[in-house]
Design a protein around this motif. Structure first.
Motif, PDB file in Angstrom:
ATOM      1  N   ARG A 109       0.834  -1.203   0.000  1.00 41.20           N
ATOM      2  CA  ARG A 109       0.000   0.000   0.000  1.00 41.20           C
ATOM      3  C   ARG A 109       0.868   1.253   0.000  1.00 41.20           C
ATOM      4  O   ARG A 109       0.602   2.209  -0.743  1.00 41.20           O
ATOM      5  CB  ARG A 109      -0.934   0.004   1.223  1.00 41.20           C
ATOM      6  CG  ARG A 109      -1.757   1.291   1.324  1.00 41.20           C
ATOM      7  CD  ARG A 109      -2.877   1.152   2.332  1.00 41.20           C
ATOM      8  NE  ARG A 109      -2.391   0.970   3.677  1.00 41.20           N
ATOM      9  CZ  ARG A 109      -2.006   1.976   4.480  1.00 41.20           C
ATOM     10  NH1 ARG A 109      -2.040   3.221   4.032  1.00 41.20           N
ATOM     11  NH2 ARG A 109      -1.600   1.737   5.702  1.00 41.20           N
ATOM     12  N   HIS A 110       1.933   1.243   0.797  1.00 36.88           N
ATOM     13  CA  HIS A 110       2.803   2.422   0.852  1.00 36.88           C
ATOM     14  C   HIS A 110       3.641   2.574  -0.417  1.00 36.88           C
ATOM     15  O   HIS A 110       3.966   3.701  -0.800  1.00 36.88           O
ATOM     16  CB  HIS A 110       3.673   2.372   2.110  1.00 36.88           C
ATOM     17  CG  HIS A 110       2.975   2.889   3.328  1.00 36.88           C
ATOM     18  ND1 HIS A 110       2.966   4.213   3.663  1.00 36.88           N
ATOM     19  CD2 HIS A 110       2.218   2.242   4.263  1.00 36.88           C
ATOM     20  CE1 HIS A 110       2.247   4.377   4.770  1.00 36.88           C
ATOM     21  NE2 HIS A 110       1.784   3.201   5.157  1.00 36.88           N
ATOM     22  N   ILE A 111       3.957   1.466  -1.065  1.00 30.52           N
ATOM     23  CA  ILE A 111       4.623   1.580  -2.367  1.00 30.52           C
ATOM     24  C   ILE A 111       3.669   2.204  -3.381  1.00 30.52           C
ATOM     25  O   ILE A 111       4.036   3.120  -4.125  1.00 30.52           O
ATOM     26  CB  ILE A 111       5.119   0.205  -2.846  1.00 30.52           C
ATOM     27  CG1 ILE A 111       6.300  -0.259  -1.981  1.00 30.52           C
ATOM     28  CG2 ILE A 111       5.532   0.260  -4.317  1.00 30.52           C
ATOM     29  CD1 ILE A 111       6.763  -1.675  -2.259  1.00 30.52           C
ATOM     30  N   ASN A 112       2.428   1.728  -3.398  1.00 29.87           N
ATOM     31  CA  ASN A 112       1.437   2.269  -4.343  1.00 29.87           C
ATOM     32  C   ASN A 112       1.124   3.736  -4.063  1.00 29.87           C
ATOM     33  O   ASN A 112       0.822   4.494  -4.993  1.00 29.87           O
ATOM     34  CB  ASN A 112       0.158   1.430  -4.282  1.00 29.87           C
ATOM     35  CG  ASN A 112       0.343   0.035  -4.835  1.00 29.87           C
ATOM     36  OD1 ASN A 112       1.228  -0.205  -5.662  1.00 29.87           O
ATOM     37  ND2 ASN A 112      -0.455  -0.913  -4.368  1.00 29.87           N
ATOM     38  N   GLU A 113       1.189   4.127  -2.805  1.00 32.51           N
ATOM     39  CA  GLU A 113       0.917   5.517  -2.437  1.00 32.51           C
ATOM     40  C   GLU A 113       2.155   6.394  -2.524  1.00 32.51           C
ATOM     41  O   GLU A 113       2.114   7.568  -2.139  1.00 32.51           O
ATOM     42  CB  GLU A 113       0.316   5.563  -1.028  1.00 32.51           C
ATOM     43  CG  GLU A 113      -1.067   4.925  -0.948  1.00 32.51           C
ATOM     44  CD  GLU A 113      -1.624   4.890   0.474  1.00 32.51           C
ATOM     45  OE1 GLU A 113      -0.910   5.337   1.415  1.00 32.51           O
ATOM     46  OE2 GLU A 113      -2.762   4.418   0.640  1.00 32.51           O
ATOM     47  N   GLU A 114       3.249   5.818  -2.989  1.00 31.08           N
ATOM     48  CA  GLU A 114       4.506   6.532  -3.248  1.00 31.08           C
ATOM     49  C   GLU A 114       5.141   7.095  -1.976  1.00 31.08           C
ATOM     50  O   GLU A 114       5.682   8.191  -1.949  1.00 31.08           O
ATOM     51  CB  GLU A 114       4.306   7.627  -4.303  1.00 31.08           C
ATOM     52  CG  GLU A 114       3.859   7.073  -5.644  1.00 31.08           C
ATOM     53  CD  GLU A 114       3.885   8.106  -6.754  1.00 31.08           C
ATOM     54  OE1 GLU A 114       3.898   9.327  -6.460  1.00 31.08           O
ATOM     55  OE2 GLU A 114       3.911   7.680  -7.929  1.00 31.08           O
ATOM     56  N   THR A 172      12.781  -8.064   0.516  1.00 31.92           N
ATOM     57  CA  THR A 172      12.598  -6.782  -0.167  1.00 31.92           C
ATOM     58  C   THR A 172      11.253  -6.757  -0.882  1.00 31.92           C
ATOM     59  O   THR A 172      10.679  -7.802  -1.211  1.00 31.92           O
ATOM     60  CB  THR A 172      13.706  -6.532  -1.207  1.00 31.92           C
ATOM     61  OG1 THR A 172      13.622  -7.529  -2.228  1.00 31.92           O
ATOM     62  CG2 THR A 172      15.084  -6.550  -0.573  1.00 31.92           C
ATOM     63  N   TRP A 173      10.790  -5.537  -1.129  1.00 35.06           N
ATOM     64  CA  TRP A 173       9.573  -5.291  -1.900  1.00 35.06           C
ATOM     65  C   TRP A 173       9.841  -4.107  -2.824  1.00 35.06           C
ATOM     66  O   TRP A 173      10.647  -3.225  -2.519  1.00 35.06           O
ATOM     67  CB  TRP A 173       8.407  -4.922  -0.992  1.00 35.06           C
ATOM     68  CG  TRP A 173       7.884  -5.966  -0.065  1.00 35.06           C
ATOM     69  CD1 TRP A 173       6.756  -6.726  -0.208  1.00 35.06           C
ATOM     70  CD2 TRP A 173       8.442  -6.338   1.205  1.00 35.06           C
ATOM     71  NE1 TRP A 173       6.575  -7.555   0.875  1.00 35.06           N
ATOM     72  CE2 TRP A 173       7.604  -7.337   1.761  1.00 35.06           C
ATOM     73  CE3 TRP A 173       9.570  -5.943   1.930  1.00 35.06           C
ATOM     74  CZ2 TRP A 173       7.848  -7.921   2.995  1.00 35.06           C
ATOM     75  CZ3 TRP A 173       9.828  -6.526   3.146  1.00 35.06           C
ATOM     76  CH2 TRP A 173       8.976  -7.507   3.670  1.00 35.06           C
ATOM     77  N   ALA A 221       3.576  10.338   5.404  1.00 40.19           N
ATOM     78  CA  ALA A 221       3.265   8.918   5.182  1.00 40.19           C
ATOM     79  C   ALA A 221       4.342   8.024   5.800  1.00 40.19           C
ATOM     80  O   ALA A 221       4.040   6.974   6.375  1.00 40.19           O
ATOM     81  CB  ALA A 221       3.150   8.647   3.686  1.00 40.19           C
ATOM     82  N   MET A 222       5.603   8.425   5.705  1.00 38.13           N
ATOM     83  CA  MET A 222       6.691   7.656   6.310  1.00 38.13           C
ATOM     84  C   MET A 222       6.573   7.676   7.833  1.00 38.13           C
ATOM     85  O   MET A 222       6.826   6.668   8.500  1.00 38.13           O
ATOM     86  CB  MET A 222       8.044   8.241   5.877  1.00 38.13           C
ATOM     87  CG  MET A 222       9.217   7.327   6.157  1.00 38.13           C
ATOM     88  SD  MET A 222       9.235   5.915   5.012  1.00 38.13           S
ATOM     89  CE  MET A 222      10.604   4.972   5.670  1.00 38.13           C
ATOM     90  N   HIS A 223       6.176   8.809   8.366  1.00 40.09           N
ATOM     91  CA  HIS A 223       5.954   8.969   9.801  1.00 40.09           C
ATOM     92  C   HIS A 223       4.896   7.976  10.288  1.00 40.09           C
ATOM     93  O   HIS A 223       5.034   7.383  11.367  1.00 40.09           O
ATOM     94  CB  HIS A 223       5.509  10.406  10.067  1.00 40.09           C
ATOM     95  CG  HIS A 223       5.415  10.794  11.503  1.00 40.09           C
ATOM     96  ND1 HIS A 223       6.510  11.118  12.270  1.00 40.09           N
ATOM     97  CD2 HIS A 223       4.337  10.915  12.334  1.00 40.09           C
ATOM     98  CE1 HIS A 223       6.130  11.426  13.487  1.00 40.09           C
ATOM     99  NE2 HIS A 223       4.812  11.312  13.562  1.00 40.09           N
TER     100      HIS A 223
END
Length: 367
Positions: free
Chosen positions: A23-28, A48-49, A351-353
């Motif tokens: 989800r976080h990859i898709n949300e950049e 890894t992803w 988002a990283m937070h």
């Protein structure tokens, strides 16, 4: 350490982990990620992803080399300062001005090395030392001239300037570059094969390095060149940033600390130095800090390691999207490496937070 716990990273738990990261990859939030979770030397999960960079189908590979940004502060600078103290070349209670006389005017004359390591110096979090400086000497003098934002011991201000100063002290005391002293004292003895400063200066093949950001100031995509601008202007090896490393190398480093400063029969630091590093140094009402590391408090609030890492856990994050957290009691180690800034310098910070504690909670929920 107690018995190694065997963990089955499969089934519903694995699905939850995949869903969170994808989800976080898709949300950049980041293009790709490498996660290593261990109990002491026993690696329980290493996976890894995602992709290494935008516009490429190349997957993020195991043991990708990352610009680990502020992880340089605890891994390199703190370790070398403690080593120099063991060698009788400095003491944490000595004023910074003992080593950098041009720094110590008026109230700053009382700032000690311990204040720098615990972020209690009162210096501001950051200053632009590189723009409009036509030489390293000018930028260095700007660093020496920085004024305190608050008086000593009044507030914890996490400051890159503290560690830029510590880097300068190391070079003054050793009459060596930071990279050379680190290589001789830590990198080579620990066999950290893919850990170094300025890989673009030393390696012909940079394909195994995750790129960070296109830098408008330097007018290029950064791969194997430090992302932090102040560090770059200080020769790419300042005390605040500059180190590149891998999950496996950082795991070895953490194992050394968890083994009281030794690994595979090689001693890097004394047990007493390690005990100081991983102990809280600040008294209330100041926020908790180890020496060069963050120290998880019992006080509720946001912690990038999440809720399930216990009080007393030690960690640090890096602006590029990296982090290390470990628990000295149970010997859990979580190493999370991304090149977040490849997508945006600031746009994905929130988002990283959010992502960091959720990921660590998932990892700890299986043990």
């Amino acid at each position: 350490m107690g018995n190694i716990i065997k963990v089955d990273f499969s089934g519903r738990w694995s699905q939850s982990l995949d869903q969170l990261i994808e989800r976080h990859i898709n949300e950049e939030t980041f293009p790709g990620i490498e996660v290593l979770f261990a109990q002491g030397p026993e690696i329980l999960l290493h996976k890894t992803w995602g992709r290494q960079e935008v516009g490429s189908d190349k997957p993020m590979g195991l043991n990708t080399v990352f610009d680990i940004a502020s992880l340089t502060k605890p891994v390199v600078t703190t370790s070398l300062i403690m080593l120099l103290q063991e060698q009788g070349m400095l003491d944490l209670e000595e004023p910074v001005a003992t080593f950098l006389p041009e720094f110590g005017n008026e109230a700053k004359s009382k700032i000690t090395l311990r204040h720098l390591l615990t972020h209690t110096s009162g210096l501001p979090a950051w200053a632009n030392l590189y723009e409009d400086s036509d030489s390293f000497e000018v930028a260095r003098q700007r660093l020496m001239d920085i004024s305190q934002e608050v008086p000593l011991d009044k507030r914890v201000i996490y400051s890159c300037l503290n560690f830029l100063l510590l880097g300068q002290i190391i070079t003054e005391v050793t009459h060596s570059s930071l990279s050379r002293f680190f290589q001789h004292s830590i990198r080579e003895p620990l066999s950290l094969e893919n850990t170094l400063f300025s890989p673009a200066k030393h390696w012909k093949n940079l394909s195994g390095i995750a790129p960070t950001q296109y830098c408008p100031w330097r007018k290029c995509l950064l791969r194997g060149v430090v992302h932090d601008e102040n560090c770059y202007f200080f020769g790419e090896e300042a005390g605040n940033a500059g180190l590149f490393s891998t999950a496996l190398d950082l795991h070895r480093f953490c194992c050394m600390l968890l083994n009281e400063g030794s690994l595979d029969g090689i001693t890097i630091l004394s047990p007493s130095s390690v005990q100081q590093i991983v102990s809280n140094q600040n008294q209330p009402p100041l926020g908790t800090r180890g020496l060069g590391w963050d120290f998880k408090d019992v006080v509720p609030g946001y912690w990038s390691c999440g809720f399930l890492f216990p009080p007393g856990a030690i960690g640090h994050t890096g602006f590029t999207g990296t982090s290390i957290w470990f628990d000295p009691l149970n010997q859990w180690i979580a190493i999370v490496l991304t090149n977040r800034v490849h997508l945006s310098r600031d746009g994905n910070l929130a988002a990283m937070h959010q992502f960091r504690p959720r990921l660590h909670n998932l990892l700890l929920s299986m043990v």
